[in-house]
Design a protein around this motif. Structure first.
Motif, PDB file in Angstrom:
ATOM      1  N   LEU A  97      20.845  60.691  56.073  1.00 18.54           N
ATOM      2  CA  LEU A  97      21.760  59.753  56.708  1.00 18.54           C
ATOM      3  C   LEU A  97      22.181  58.674  55.711  1.00 18.54           C
ATOM      4  O   LEU A  97      23.353  58.303  55.636  1.00 18.54           O
ATOM      5  CB  LEU A  97      21.109  59.109  57.933  1.00 18.54           C
ATOM      6  N   ARG A  98      21.249  58.207  54.912  1.00 17.11           N
ATOM      7  CA  ARG A  98      21.544  57.199  53.907  1.00 17.11           C
ATOM      8  C   ARG A  98      22.537  57.743  52.880  1.00 17.11           C
ATOM      9  O   ARG A  98      23.489  57.064  52.516  1.00 17.11           O
ATOM     10  CB  ARG A  98      20.248  56.777  53.212  1.00 17.11           C
ATOM     11  N   TYR A  99      22.337  58.979  52.432  1.00 11.49           N
ATOM     12  CA  TYR A  99      23.263  59.593  51.483  1.00 11.49           C
ATOM     13  C   TYR A  99      24.635  59.790  52.113  1.00 11.49           C
ATOM     14  O   TYR A  99      25.668  59.598  51.471  1.00 11.49           O
ATOM     15  CB  TYR A  99      22.724  60.924  50.967  1.00 11.49           C
ATOM     16  N   TYR A 100      24.679  60.156  53.384  1.00  7.40           N
ATOM     17  CA  TYR A 100      25.941  60.339  54.089  1.00  7.40           C
ATOM     18  C   TYR A 100      26.716  59.020  54.153  1.00  7.40           C
ATOM     19  O   TYR A 100      27.921  58.976  53.914  1.00  7.40           O
ATOM     20  CB  TYR A 100      25.696  60.882  55.497  1.00  7.40           C
ATOM     21  N   VAL A 101      26.004  57.939  54.452  1.00 14.30           N
ATOM     22  CA  VAL A 101      26.642  56.622  54.526  1.00 14.30           C
ATOM     23  C   VAL A 101      27.176  56.224  53.162  1.00 14.30           C
ATOM     24  O   VAL A 101      28.296  55.719  53.036  1.00 14.30           O
ATOM     25  CB  VAL A 101      25.661  55.566  55.079  1.00 14.30           C
ATOM     26  N   VAL A 102      26.408  56.462  52.115  1.00 16.81           N
ATOM     27  CA  VAL A 102      26.835  56.123  50.754  1.00 16.81           C
ATOM     28  C   VAL A 102      28.083  56.909  50.385  1.00 16.81           C
ATOM     29  O   VAL A 102      29.040  56.365  49.820  1.00 16.81           O
ATOM     30  CB  VAL A 102      25.692  56.371  49.739  1.00 16.81           C
ATOM     31  N   ILE A 103      28.110  58.187  50.728  1.00 18.38           N
ATOM     32  CA  ILE A 103      29.268  59.027  50.414  1.00 18.38           C
ATOM     33  C   ILE A 103      30.497  58.548  51.178  1.00 18.38           C
ATOM     34  O   ILE A 103      31.600  58.465  50.625  1.00 18.38           O
ATOM     35  CB  ILE A 103      28.952  60.506  50.709  1.00 18.38           C
ATOM     36  N   GLU A 104      30.347  58.209  52.451  1.00 20.00           N
ATOM     37  CA  GLU A 104      31.483  57.731  53.248  1.00 20.00           C
ATOM     38  C   GLU A 104      32.007  56.392  52.716  1.00 20.00           C
ATOM     39  O   GLU A 104      33.211  56.177  52.654  1.00 20.00           O
ATOM     40  CB  GLU A 104      31.094  57.602  54.728  1.00 20.00           C
ATOM     41  N   VAL A 105      31.091  55.510  52.338  1.00 19.81           N
ATOM     42  CA  VAL A 105      31.511  54.223  51.776  1.00 19.81           C
ATOM     43  C   VAL A 105      32.262  54.461  50.470  1.00 19.81           C
ATOM     44  O   VAL A 105      33.295  53.840  50.211  1.00 19.81           O
ATOM     45  CB  VAL A 105      30.301  53.292  51.562  1.00 19.81           C
ATOM     46  N   TYR A 106      31.785  55.366  49.643  1.00 18.75           N
ATOM     47  CA  TYR A 106      32.448  55.686  48.380  1.00 18.75           C
ATOM     48  C   TYR A 106      33.856  56.215  48.631  1.00 18.75           C
ATOM     49  O   TYR A 106      34.803  55.829  47.950  1.00 18.75           O
ATOM     50  CB  TYR A 106      31.620  56.695  47.579  1.00 18.75           C
ATOM     51  N   LYS A 107      34.021  57.079  49.625  1.00 17.43           N
ATOM     52  CA  LYS A 107      35.346  57.619  49.946  1.00 17.43           C
ATOM     53  C   LYS A 107      36.285  56.504  50.400  1.00 17.43           C
ATOM     54  O   LYS A 107      37.446  56.458  49.999  1.00 17.43           O
ATOM     55  CB  LYS A 107      35.248  58.680  51.042  1.00 17.43           C
ATOM     56  N   ASN A 108      35.786  55.601  51.245  1.00 17.47           N
ATOM     57  CA  ASN A 108      36.622  54.500  51.719  1.00 17.47           C
ATOM     58  C   ASN A 108      37.028  53.571  50.578  1.00 17.47           C
ATOM     59  O   ASN A 108      38.177  53.139  50.505  1.00 17.47           O
ATOM     60  CB  ASN A 108      35.905  53.711  52.807  1.00 17.47           C
ATOM     61  N   VAL A 109      36.096  53.267  49.696  1.00 15.18           N
ATOM     62  CA  VAL A 109      36.395  52.400  48.558  1.00 15.18           C
ATOM     63  C   VAL A 109      37.411  53.069  47.650  1.00 15.18           C
ATOM     64  O   VAL A 109      38.354  52.427  47.166  1.00 15.18           O
ATOM     65  CB  VAL A 109      35.109  52.035  47.788  1.00 15.18           C
ATOM     66  N   LYS A 110      37.256  54.366  47.448  1.00 15.78           N
ATOM     67  CA  LYS A 110      38.172  55.115  46.590  1.00 15.78           C
ATOM     68  C   LYS A 110      39.590  55.077  47.167  1.00 15.78           C
ATOM     69  O   LYS A 110      40.560  54.868  46.445  1.00 15.78           O
ATOM     70  CB  LYS A 110      37.669  56.555  46.476  1.00 15.78           C
TER      71      LYS A 110
END
Length: 85
Positions: A4-17
């Motif tokens: 779940l933590r990795y999923y959140v990090v990936i989603e945040v990265y996509k939004n920032v990108k």
């Protein structure tokens, strides 16, 4: 929990990108408008007014009056804004 933590990090990265990409587009638009404004201003100015030096006092008086009116309107608007809050 770790997935779940990795999923959140990936989603945040996509939004920032995506935000960085849209910020770049907006910056490009602002720069294009700025360049257009500078070029069009330089093209429209042409040659200077020969009578400008003789009417300096009138121009200064008019500009001072404009600034006084604008500052008064700005302060009155600020007062109304603060009073309404």
């Amino acid at each position: 929990m770790a997935s779940l933590r990795y999923y959140v990090v990936i989603e945040v990265y996509k939004n920032v990108k995506e935000e960085v990409r849209s910020m770049g587009i907006m910056l490009g638009l602002v720069l294009m408008i700025l360049i257009f404004a500078v070029v069009s201003t330089l093209l429209l100015t042409g040659k200077a007014d020969e009578n400008y030096g003789s009417s300096t006092k009138r121009n200064t008086t008019n500009l001072t009056l404009i600034y006084v009116v604008i500052i008064f309107i700005g302060l009155a608007s600020l007062g109304v804004y603060i009073w309404r809050i």
